[in-house]
Design an enzyme around this catalytic site. Sequence first.
Site, PDB file in Angstrom:
ATOM      1  N   PHE A  30       0.856  -1.185   0.000  1.00 60.07           N
ATOM      2  CA  PHE A  30       0.000   0.000   0.000  1.00 60.07           C
ATOM      3  C   PHE A  30       0.897   1.243   0.000  1.00 60.07           C
ATOM      4  CE2 PHE A  30      -2.812   3.187   1.803  1.00 60.07           C
ATOM      5  CZ  PHE A  30      -4.046   2.869   1.248  1.00 60.07           C
ATOM      6  N   ASP A  48       1.293  -4.601   8.736  1.00 64.39           N
ATOM      7  CA  ASP A  48       0.146  -3.731   8.506  1.00 64.39           C
ATOM      8  C   ASP A  48      -1.078  -4.638   8.398  1.00 64.39           C
ATOM      9  OD1 ASP A  48      -1.857  -2.068   7.490  1.00 64.39           O
ATOM     10  OD2 ASP A  48      -0.429  -0.837   6.366  1.00 64.39           O
ATOM     11  N   TYR A  79     -11.316   2.210  10.460  1.00 63.56           N
ATOM     12  CA  TYR A  79     -12.529   2.515   9.684  1.00 63.56           C
ATOM     13  C   TYR A  79     -12.901   1.439   8.668  1.00 63.56           C
ATOM     14  CZ  TYR A  79      -8.717   4.348   6.786  1.00 63.56           C
ATOM     15  OH  TYR A  79      -7.549   4.485   6.090  1.00 63.56           O
ATOM     16  N   LYS A  80     -12.088   0.401   8.541  1.00 60.43           N
ATOM     17  CA  LYS A  80     -12.398  -0.663   7.577  1.00 60.43           C
ATOM     18  C   LYS A  80     -13.278  -1.718   8.263  1.00 60.43           C
ATOM     19  CE  LYS A  80      -8.475   0.496   4.697  1.00 60.43           C
ATOM     20  NZ  LYS A  80      -7.044   0.402   4.502  1.00 60.43           N
ATOM     21  N   ARG A  94     -12.760  -4.226  -6.691  1.00 59.06           N
ATOM     22  CA  ARG A  94     -12.711  -4.997  -5.447  1.00 59.06           C
ATOM     23  C   ARG A  94     -14.122  -5.163  -4.905  1.00 59.06           C
ATOM     24  NH1 ARG A  94      -8.694  -2.170  -1.191  1.00 59.06           N
ATOM     25  NH2 ARG A  94     -10.429  -0.706  -1.239  1.00 59.06           N
TER      26      ARG A  94
END
Length: 411
Positions: A126, A197, A222-223, A370
């Site tokens: 990422f 991560d 927040y995921k 996705r």
Amino acid sequence: MQNLIAKAQALDEGDPLAPFRNRFHQRDGLIYLDGNSLGCMPLAASQRVRQVLEGEWAEGLITSWLGAQWATAPQRIGDKIAQLIGAQPGEVIAADSTSINIFKALTAALSLRPDRSVILTETTNFPTDSYMMQGIEQFSDGRVKAQKVAPEDVVDAVDESTAAVLLTHVHYKSAAARDLAETTRRIQQAGALAIWDLSHSTGALELDLTAANVDFAVGCGYKFLNGGPGAPAFIYVARRNQHAQSVLSGWFGHAQPFAFDEQYEPAKGADRFLCGTPYVLGLAALEVGVDLMLEADMAQIRAKSVAFGDLLIDAMAPLCDHYGFALTSPSEAKHRGSHVAYAHPHAYAMVQALRELDVIADFRTPDVIRFGLTPLTLRYADIPEAVVRLEQVCRKRSWDKAEYRTLAAVT
Ligand SMILES: *Cc1c(COP(=O)(O)O)cnc(C)c1O
């Protein structure tokens, strides 16, 4: 497709996690396949945030730092997240963003390996992970070298110059999952520290950081934790590493913040990785999401996520044959996280056209769609239904519009 729809209905009927769906705000008709980017809102979050605003803030004012336990929220919520990732109490704090926590973990790891200069990651990590590494390299003025190698070469590239390896457990595009324990073992065998991560893993997969002997980890609020837009992230520091240097030496990481000492003296334990004043509103919403997640059984969450992925891959097979989608996620569930990705030359336009049919998926540059699979908020029946709607987008070519040819600023 008919048999997959029937299969999904049967799975919904026996689903032990089904009651969780109604604990989240739902908009009729919407199939939300983007909970890996921004999780749904728990209904209790709006009550809780209102309580913080109107009660604890408006009425309690400064007395709420202690009276409403604002001051200790990072540790309290950190200990709850610890339960979700197989860490011990006192090893996790909820604070700051994932990017900032990556900086803290990398610099702390460097302080534990003063005779080593390389921080290592893979080329497809990422972007924020490698950007933070680049910043450290530039600022260090020669002391630190940020190195990137191909994903499959990372473990072999660890040598006596490597201080730390920063890897993402579940890849944000492909959902490919690395073997956490085995990779950690090999990194440590070469004398380096393992930083993970867990942004796409926390709240989606069973994790045992203690068993895997992980050194440091970070992850998003927040995921899959459903903590709300911009929710605070977390950092995990294994107890044995908690004497490391906290380079972001803000006053909340001081041993006695309210002594207002002239000299920085780091707090004991993970507390030293706090920096400034806790984000109280964000933490309040995050805690609701974490509490909800703790009510569910992580093994059931993982089992449902795996079944979702298999169902989606089966349902998509005809579209791969007829409309040119190519699966870019591992087809075997044990190597896959909680989303499934496909490449398609018109991926961006397809994602936009799907929204017209009330399916939200997401696009990642240059050509990836996705589908995020969130077991607490989705029904099995949503999976084939989303594919039925995508098939309609393909058949009617509703993606083929001028306005879908330019990318928006946020995708
Ligand atoms: C989402 C995500 C981030 C986000 O970092 P922020 O600082 O919260 O914006 C970082 N790393 C990975 C792997 C992610 O998927």
